[in-house]
Motif scaffolding. Sequence first.
Motif, mmCIF file in Angstrom:
data_model
loop_
_atom_site.group_PDB
_atom_site.id
_atom_site.type_symbol
_atom_site.label_atom_id
_atom_site.label_comp_id
_atom_site.label_asym_id
_atom_site.label_seq_id
_atom_site.Cartn_x
_atom_site.Cartn_y
_atom_site.Cartn_z
ATOM 1 N N GLU A 134 -44.838 52.677 -55.176
ATOM 2 C CA GLU A 134 -45.773 52.433 -54.080
ATOM 3 C C GLU A 134 -46.598 51.209 -54.437
ATOM 4 N N PHE A 135 -46.149 50.058 -53.929
ATOM 5 C CA PHE A 135 -46.770 48.795 -54.309
ATOM 6 C C PHE A 135 -47.563 48.202 -53.151
ATOM 7 N N VAL A 136 -48.533 47.372 -53.502
ATOM 8 C CA VAL A 136 -49.346 46.690 -52.509
ATOM 9 C C VAL A 136 -48.566 45.516 -51.941
ATOM 10 N N ASP A 137 -48.565 45.382 -50.614
ATOM 11 C CA ASP A 137 -47.890 44.262 -49.981
ATOM 12 C C ASP A 137 -48.670 42.968 -50.200
ATOM 13 N N LEU A 138 -47.999 41.842 -50.038
ATOM 14 C CA LEU A 138 -48.692 40.561 -50.072
ATOM 15 C C LEU A 138 -49.712 40.502 -48.940
ATOM 16 N N PRO A 139 -50.801 39.783 -49.124
ATOM 17 C CA PRO A 139 -51.762 39.658 -48.025
ATOM 18 C C PRO A 139 -51.182 38.776 -46.916
ATOM 19 N N PRO A 140 -51.468 39.094 -45.657
ATOM 20 C CA PRO A 140 -51.063 38.186 -44.580
ATOM 21 C C PRO A 140 -51.685 36.809 -44.792
ATOM 22 N N LEU A 141 -50.971 35.783 -44.401
ATOM 23 C CA LEU A 141 -51.496 34.435 -44.505
ATOM 24 C C LEU A 141 -52.402 34.130 -43.320
ATOM 25 N N GLU A 170 -47.855 51.438 -61.984
ATOM 26 C CA GLU A 170 -47.050 52.088 -60.952
ATOM 27 C C GLU A 170 -45.571 51.782 -61.146
ATOM 28 N N ALA A 171 -45.248 50.562 -61.529
ATOM 29 C CA ALA A 171 -43.846 50.197 -61.763
ATOM 30 C C ALA A 171 -43.265 51.017 -62.913
#
Length: 287
Positions: A275-282, A263-264
């Motif tokens: 359109e990138f995946v966000d970090l997972p919530p902690l 995607e990059a």
Amino acid sequence: MTYECFDVEVKDRIAHIVLSRPAKRNSMTPAFWRELPQIVCEIDAAAEARVVVISSTGPHFTAGLDISHLRQGGGNGQDRPDAEAEALEAVRHGARFYDNTRHLQESFSALENCRLPVLAAIQGGCIGGGVDMVTACDMRYATEDAFLTVFEINVGITADVGTFPRLVKLIPEGIVRELAYTGRRMPAAEAKEVGLVNRVFRDHEAMLEGVFEIAREIAAKPPLALYGCKRMINYSRDHTTADGLDYISIWNASFLQPAEMREAVMANQEKRTGEFVDLPPLPRRAD
């Protein structure tokens, strides 16, 4: 949520933390030390932002530690004779001081440990504890009238909240020693010359505009790769080259995502925002 020392906004994947007590020169009261790590950890845990900007209000970024509370009485000897109460407090002093200093240190380490890049925007004076704070950030930017000072020597204190462990890894040791021994002001132009700040701007408005432009550029990058960059830079700073090479190999073996890489590449070729995946919530910590 309302805070005593800060205003906080998350917009367009940029978290903006603003020191909000200009009438008190944004001095670091007990509430400051409680609120800052809470805010940073909540932003990190929510994973709604991809970059953090810390700025301030009024003529000065911060006057540093508010030492007035250090002069307040401590201990539980109100019902004892003064001499006995003083003796008890003397016994407790070392442990109490150590625990309090560790609390202050951890408040700034939250900036370094945060998964997100943290940018500091400095106007006017960045004094004492302010230097501890901004050296825990990833990058520093300043106005032309800004200055930094390791002020603690002027009040008979050895700076102990993070200045020296971080500052000696950012600028030449001889300059650190000069700042520490003299307590002099380092103007923004000199700070840029030695690499302590990345860029100097004409005034506060221009600085915020420039820093947010950089923040937007960072926020457009793959969050997982940003997280990896920050971890690797911090780790490499504190370990040997061999250790750093080994750790980055293990990290990428665990975290490298071909879909994010594709995607990059495509986003760059098509000149569009990826359109990138966000970090997972902690996970929430138990209180």
